[in-house]
Scaffold this active site. Structure first.
Site, short mmCIF file in Angstrom:
data_model
loop_
_atom_site.label_atom_id
_atom_site.label_comp_id
_atom_site.label_asym_id
_atom_site.label_seq_id
_atom_site.Cartn_x
_atom_site.Cartn_y
_atom_site.Cartn_z
N ASN A 9 -4.67 4.59 1.18
CA ASN A 9 -3.70 4.24 0.16
C ASN A 9 -4.01 5.09 -1.07
OD1 ASN A 9 -2.06 3.07 -1.75
ND2 ASN A 9 -3.13 1.10 -1.80
N HIS A 98 1.19 -5.32 -1.77
CA HIS A 98 -0.13 -4.94 -2.27
C HIS A 98 -0.41 -5.76 -3.54
CE1 HIS A 98 -3.39 -2.71 -4.08
NE2 HIS A 98 -3.63 -2.22 -2.88
N GLU A 100 -1.55 -5.02 -6.29
CA GLU A 100 -1.12 -4.38 -7.54
C GLU A 100 0.38 -4.57 -7.76
OE1 GLU A 100 -2.98 -0.59 -6.71
OE2 GLU A 100 -4.92 -1.59 -6.86
N GLY A 175 -11.09 -1.56 -5.77
CA GLY A 175 -11.40 -0.58 -6.82
C GLY A 175 -12.59 -0.96 -7.67
N SER A 213 -12.74 -1.61 -1.57
CA SER A 213 -13.98 -0.83 -1.68
C SER A 213 -14.60 -0.49 -0.32
CB SER A 213 -14.99 -1.53 -2.58
OG SER A 213 -14.46 -1.66 -3.89
P1 PGA Z 1 -10.07 0.50 -2.86
O1 PGA Z 1 -8.51 0.10 -2.73
O2 PGA Z 1 -10.51 0.99 -1.51
O3 PGA Z 1 -10.09 1.58 -3.91
O4 PGA Z 1 -10.81 -0.72 -3.28
C1 PGA Z 1 -8.02 -0.52 -1.58
C2 PGA Z 1 -6.56 -0.87 -1.76
O5 PGA Z 1 -6.18 -1.31 -2.86
O6 PGA Z 1 -5.73 -0.69 -0.84
#
Ligand code: PGA
Length: 251
Positions: A9, A98, A100, A175, A213
């Protein structure tokens, strides 16, 4: 054994030059691995780059994914992208819900369900993201939250439930460098699997991805869990070497 699926992603990152370099490095790395190598691989790119990345991944193992899709078919929805538009660029998967999008764009369970339904009807596989916030985990709400989020989609798509991919992404792990332990992730994946099993006899065939992560160092342990069928990878998907190591862990 069921094939695993690793989806990068990219979020709102990239440029024409950076995308070309990243896909070239991924293609080089994948060519160096066994030609019949096992897992599925996809990259979810920002909408303006779909055409570019469609051309770049052609003939490779890498499938194209979108990060979002409109719940509407066509018309006066400024800024949105329809499933038919995604189809024109060979998009195979789209993320829906997602965290976000849920957090910053107010997407409700009903909106996420409508998006999943719209994608399925167009032959695009929705990757339905679910996950609890830190506050929800700390108050013991994790199971209720992910079940509520998944239930809305399962209810909306009916017998098409077997066409879904589900991604468990604890919001506190996205993240942040703070990954769920393999045991914590497996515990939630087992809950989701049981919920899917109540809707279909083919729940074992539905890919349940872990995201939050995931990186080159922790991927193998996470992917070894019985109900973790792949990964949704953010930050580590922007570095070819890291993403290739995660794919290798899933192959
Ligand atoms: P990340 O994001 O691996 O940077 O934690 C994963 C995601 O939001 O799909």
């Amino acid at each position: 054994m069921k094939k695993k699926l690793i989806v990068g992603n990219w979020k709102m990152n990239g440029s024409l030059a950076a995308n070309a370099a990243l896909i070239a490095a991924l293609k080089d790395g994948l060519a160096a691995q066994a030609a019949d190598a096992g897992c599925g691989v996809a990259v979810a790119v920002p909408a303006p780059y779909l055409a570019q990345v469609q051309a770049l991944v052609e003939g490779s193992r890498i499938a194209l994914a979108s990060q979002d899709v409109s719940q509407h078919a066509v018309g006066a929805y400024t800024g949105e992208t329809s499933v038919e538009m995604l189809r024109e660029f060979g998009v195979r998967y789209t993320l829906v819900g997602h965290s976000e999008r849920r957090q910053y764009h107010g997407e409700t369970d009903a909106v996420v369900a409508a998006k999943a339904q719209r994608a399925l009807a167009a032959g695009i596989t929705p990757i339905v993201c679910v996950g609890e916030t830190l506050a929800e985990r700390e108050t013991g709400e994790t199971e209720n939250v992910v079940k509520r989020q998944l239930a809305a989609v399962v209810h909306a798509v009916g017998h098409c439930v077997t066409e879904l991919v589900v991604a468990y992404e604890p919001v506190w792990a996205i993240g942040t460098g703070r990954t769920a332990t393999p045991e914590q992730a497996q515990e939630v994946h087992a809950v989701l699997r049981a919920q899917l099993a109540a809707a279909t006899t083919h729940a074992q065939d539905i890919a349940l991805l872990y995201g939050g992560s995931m990186n080159a160092a922790n991927a193998a342990q996470l992917l070894a869990q019985p109900d973790i069928d792949g990964g949704l990878v953010g930050g580590a998907a922007l570095k070819a070497a890291d993403f290739l190591q995660i794919i290798a862990a899933a192959d």
